[in-house]
Structures are given as C-alpha cells and as structure tokens.
Design a protein around this motif. Sequence first.
Motif, mmCIF file in Angstrom:
data_model
loop_
_atom_site.group_PDB
_atom_site.id
_atom_site.type_symbol
_atom_site.label_atom_id
_atom_site.label_comp_id
_atom_site.label_asym_id
_atom_site.label_seq_id
_atom_site.Cartn_x
_atom_site.Cartn_y
_atom_site.Cartn_z
ATOM 1 N N TRP A 306 42.369 60.658 34.741
ATOM 2 C CA TRP A 306 41.121 60.147 34.174
ATOM 3 C C TRP A 306 41.236 58.744 33.599
ATOM 4 O O TRP A 306 40.242 58.040 33.458
ATOM 5 C CB TRP A 306 40.665 61.079 33.045
ATOM 6 C CG TRP A 306 41.731 61.332 32.019
ATOM 7 C CD1 TRP A 306 42.624 62.358 32.004
ATOM 8 C CD2 TRP A 306 42.030 60.528 30.877
ATOM 9 N NE1 TRP A 306 43.470 62.262 30.930
ATOM 10 C CE2 TRP A 306 43.121 61.147 30.202
ATOM 11 C CE3 TRP A 306 41.490 59.368 30.333
ATOM 12 C CZ2 TRP A 306 43.672 60.618 29.035
ATOM 13 C CZ3 TRP A 306 42.039 58.843 29.173
ATOM 14 C CH2 TRP A 306 43.120 59.473 28.537
ATOM 15 N N TRP A 307 42.482 58.274 33.264
ATOM 16 C CA TRP A 307 42.575 57.036 32.507
ATOM 17 C C TRP A 307 42.124 55.794 33.286
ATOM 18 O O TRP A 307 41.522 54.887 32.681
ATOM 19 C CB TRP A 307 43.997 56.842 31.973
ATOM 20 C CG TRP A 307 45.040 56.541 33.007
ATOM 21 C CD1 TRP A 307 45.859 57.412 33.624
ATOM 22 C CD2 TRP A 307 45.357 55.243 33.521
ATOM 23 N NE1 TRP A 307 46.677 56.770 34.526
ATOM 24 C CE2 TRP A 307 46.395 55.423 34.474
ATOM 25 C CE3 TRP A 307 44.886 53.960 33.286
ATOM 26 C CZ2 TRP A 307 46.941 54.366 35.182
ATOM 27 C CZ3 TRP A 307 45.437 52.895 33.994
ATOM 28 C CH2 TRP A 307 46.459 53.098 34.928
ATOM 29 N N PRO A 308 42.335 55.676 34.627
ATOM 30 C CA PRO A 308 41.810 54.485 35.298
ATOM 31 C C PRO A 308 40.293 54.397 35.228
ATOM 32 O O PRO A 308 39.725 53.312 35.084
ATOM 33 C CB PRO A 308 42.302 54.659 36.742
ATOM 34 C CG PRO A 308 43.471 55.586 36.658
ATOM 35 C CD PRO A 308 43.116 56.516 35.550
ATOM 36 N N TRP A 309 39.654 55.561 35.298
ATOM 37 C CA TRP A 309 38.186 55.557 35.227
ATOM 38 C C TRP A 309 37.702 55.257 33.819
ATOM 39 O O TRP A 309 36.654 54.601 33.654
ATOM 40 C CB TRP A 309 37.661 56.903 35.707
ATOM 41 C CG TRP A 309 37.856 57.082 37.175
ATOM 42 C CD1 TRP A 309 38.857 57.761 37.794
ATOM 43 C CD2 TRP A 309 37.061 56.521 38.209
ATOM 44 N NE1 TRP A 309 38.735 57.674 39.153
ATOM 45 C CE2 TRP A 309 37.629 56.912 39.445
ATOM 46 C CE3 TRP A 309 35.916 55.732 38.215
ATOM 47 C CZ2 TRP A 309 37.094 56.546 40.666
ATOM 48 C CZ3 TRP A 309 35.370 55.355 39.434
ATOM 49 C CH2 TRP A 309 35.959 55.764 40.640
ATOM 50 N N VAL A 310 38.436 55.705 32.809
ATOM 51 C CA VAL A 310 38.069 55.362 31.432
ATOM 52 C C VAL A 310 38.178 53.849 31.226
ATOM 53 O O VAL A 310 37.300 53.213 30.613
ATOM 54 C CB VAL A 310 38.974 56.111 30.436
ATOM 55 C CG1 VAL A 310 38.758 55.585 29.009
ATOM 56 C CG2 VAL A 310 38.707 57.601 30.500
ATOM 57 N N LEU A 311 39.261 53.250 31.750
ATOM 58 C CA LEU A 311 39.433 51.806 31.628
ATOM 59 C C LEU A 311 38.313 51.065 32.348
ATOM 60 O O LEU A 311 37.743 50.105 31.809
ATOM 61 C CB LEU A 311 40.795 51.403 32.209
ATOM 62 C CG LEU A 311 41.130 49.907 32.176
ATOM 63 C CD1 LEU A 311 41.143 49.394 30.750
ATOM 64 C CD2 LEU A 311 42.479 49.654 32.852
ATOM 65 N N ALA A 312 37.987 51.499 33.564
ATOM 66 C CA ALA A 312 36.906 50.859 34.312
ATOM 67 C C ALA A 312 35.572 51.015 33.574
ATOM 68 O O ALA A 312 34.771 50.077 33.494
ATOM 69 C CB ALA A 312 36.812 51.452 35.716
ATOM 70 N N GLY A 313 35.336 52.209 33.008
ATOM 71 C CA GLY A 313 34.105 52.422 32.256
ATOM 72 C C GLY A 313 34.029 51.567 31.011
ATOM 73 O O GLY A 313 32.959 51.070 30.647
ATOM 74 N N ALA A 314 35.193 51.378 30.359
ATOM 75 C CA ALA A 314 35.209 50.538 29.159
ATOM 76 C C ALA A 314 34.847 49.091 29.486
ATOM 77 O O ALA A 314 34.202 48.408 28.680
ATOM 78 C CB ALA A 314 36.589 50.607 28.501
ATOM 79 N N LEU A 315 35.253 48.633 30.666
ATOM 80 C CA LEU A 315 34.915 47.263 31.066
ATOM 81 C C LEU A 315 33.421 47.076 31.265
ATOM 82 O O LEU A 315 32.907 45.965 31.134
ATOM 83 C CB LEU A 315 35.649 46.900 32.356
ATOM 84 C CG LEU A 315 37.134 46.560 32.243
ATOM 85 C CD1 LEU A 315 37.718 46.324 33.626
ATOM 86 C CD2 LEU A 315 37.324 45.324 31.373
#
Length: 462
Positions: A306-315
């Motif tokens: 899940w962490w790559p998607w969390v990072l992308a969502g944070a951007l």
Amino acid sequence: MESAPPIRQLQEAAIRRIAPWRLLPPLIAAVLGLWGLERGGSMWRDESVTWQVAHRTPGAILELLGRVDAVHGLYYALMHGVFQAWDGGLWALRLPSVAATALAAAGVAAVAHRLVGERAALISGCAYAVLPPVQMYAQEGRSYALVAAAVVWATYLMLRERWIAYTVVLLIGCWLHEFAALALLAHAFTARGARGWRWSAATVVVLLLPLAAVGVRQAHQQLGWLGRPSWQDWAAYAVVGAASLLLARGAPKDLVRVALPLVLLPPGLLMAVSLLNPWYVDRYVLYALAGPALLAGARLAAARGWWPWVLAGALLVPFGIWSAWLRTPESRKDDVLAVAAAVRERARPGDAVVFMPSRRREWLLSSPDVRAGLRDVALADGPAASHSLQGTELSPERIRAALLASPRVIALQDPPGQPLDPYPREGAKREVLAGRFDLCSVTEVRGARVAVYARPGGCDTP
C-alpha cells in the motif's frame, strides 16, 4: 464468401477499443483543462501576442515572421484559422492547448501500453495529465502543449518503427517550436542508431534548417530578454531528474530507455548551452515531463503493498493546491486585461498614453476599444504597419515634444524593482514625466503599474 464475425468477437473488439487506458487519461486531461479555463477573465502578455498576431491578415503575419517570432509562425497560422472559424475570446485562444494536452496524455498512455501494459498505460497517462506544469500550459494560448503532444506521439511512432509518420509528426512539433528538435537527442538513445531512425532524424534536421536559419537571425530579439538559468531552474531540474532516476530503478529496461533520456537530455542540454547563450525556459521543453509520468506509471503498476499508493496519494494534495492556484490571475506574470480595465476606469477622452518600456504596449493591444480613446503619443507606426509585435516609436526628441503638448498622460510601467531600459527613448519618457508633470495617482495591477500624470496643477482638474 467469409461469414460475418461472431457477435461476441465484435463485442470484445469494441471493449478493447474503449479500454480505460485509452479513455481516462485524455478525459482527465480535458476535464482539468476546462476547469477554470478563463482564469478569472485574465490573459498574460504572451497570450496577448498570440491574440493580436493571429487576428492579423495572413500577409501581415508573414511580414511579421520575416522580422521576428518566426519560431511561432506555424502556431500563429493555426490560431489565425481558429479565430477565423470562431472568434470565441479566451475559449478559442486556449481550447487548442486543452485538446493538445488531452492528445499528449493519450500518447503517454500509448507509449506505456506498448512497453509495459494496460495498467501502466492507465497510470502513466493519468499521471501526465495531473502534473501541474502540464495543466498550466494546457490553459495557455501558446504552442507548448501542442509541441508536447507532437513529441510524445513521435516517440510512440518511433517505437512502432513507423518512420514516415514519425518524421512528419516530429517535424510538425519542430516547426511549432524548434526546441522540439532536442527530442532527437533523447530518441537517439532509444532508437540505438536504427537505420530508419537515422534517415528520419536527418530529414527532420534538413527540413528544419530554414526555420533555424531565420531563428538564429532573430535570436537576439526573440531571446534577448533571457538570463542564465537561475538556481531555482537548476533545483527543479535536479529534483525531477533525481525522482526519475529513483523511479527508473526496477522499472522495465525498455521503458527506462525511452523515459530517462527524454526527461534528462533536452532540458539538461538546453540549460548547459544557456550558460553561454541564455535560451532556457522550462516551457520550451515541456514534453520532457512525459518521462517521469512514464516511469511513475510503470512503478505504480508493478507496486506491491500500500505504501507506493499512499505516497502517490499524498502528492495529490500539493498538486491540487498548485493546480487551483494555476486557475487564478496571480499564477502569471501579468494580466493584460486587468491593465486595460484599470486604464479604462482612469482615462479621459483625449488622454495621452505612454508605455514604459515600449514593449509593454502589448498590455493594450488585445483591448482595441481602450486604445481607441487614447493618443499613443510615442508611436510612429503600429504593429501591423511596421511588421513588428509592438510597433515602432518616434525619436526621443519627438516623444519629448509630444508629451509636453499633452495636459494629461496615462503611463503604463513595470512594477518597482524591474531594471530600467537604458535606451534614449525610454530616458526621454522618464525625464519629461519626472521633471514636467505631477504624479496624480499610481494603481498597482498584476505585474504592472498604471500611473496618471498631469501638468502642474492639473491633477484636480475634473
């Protein structure tokens, strides 16, 4: 006689044609482009140039291109056709860029689909569409979104080895803006010297030479305002480059060979050259942003957890704030329509108007109704008559005499802190207004000042 294809096969073919990776990226790009397209009813001076040049006759446009702005000649011709078909104001000015950005997003998706697959295609195309710089030029009446679309689709055609189509599309991009030719440097790494690519690249270079020759003659007028790349330019390049290198780790090699040269080489070379001859502006190589979009799409498509998607969502949070700001007049250097409105409110019939410096005449050229009520006392020949962008001005002595014969003057000036042009004509304007007139009022407008001057004792005259 062959039997008709089964209904199921037709249905499957239709589904493939309307696959999400084909539809969503251009759709998102179009929706974002249409969101706040008028930017609060504002227009900045580069767009004003497009507006006033595209409204000239074809013959007048050709006369202009022989003196200046040949690099934008094909774009002006295109926009002339747009305004002939529909003189729709800001919408007509900017819709071609919206359409081009949607086309570029579809092209990014097509490249990713060719090299990685549908999931990467969908994410890459959408990633390109949401990048704030891409959104910025999707809403500008200039050529940069069209150039990006041409380079992206030329990249796809190169991968398909459709060399004639590749040559035509990339040549169109280069004639829209000659710095699109820097994409050839990136494509050289991808094509690996393929015989078809060598012939295509040579054809593009040869057919671009006439424009390049004219551009070299006009370079001082065209790019003389530029300075060397600032530390912010280098920092932005370093951040985007480092992020792309990080994303390239573990990405498919074929995609890395396309994306990494595209993001690193055109802007990097242009910035390096600009240390000697300042030619760099980030929008000249907008198409380089297809590189990080491709890499991000490939990495997210292959992500586990899940962490790559969390990072992308944070951007998306800072991207959203940035995107909202881009829809405001404050996002551009100036606002020619706001300047014209301020002049309209303060001017009286018969007032003189003077532009300090003369190139700021652009602030009123897209508002002919405002100019019509004023006397442009420094003007010798208008833009169309002089085959120039802002017209030509009288000698310093005649400017001085014309100002002294005017009881009231509207002066359009740069904001405080801008360097003063050292030319005699500009010196004459400053000298007469400072020494022989009273300053009645100064109104700050986005990127400009509207100053009202009157002869001594005339400020309070109704």
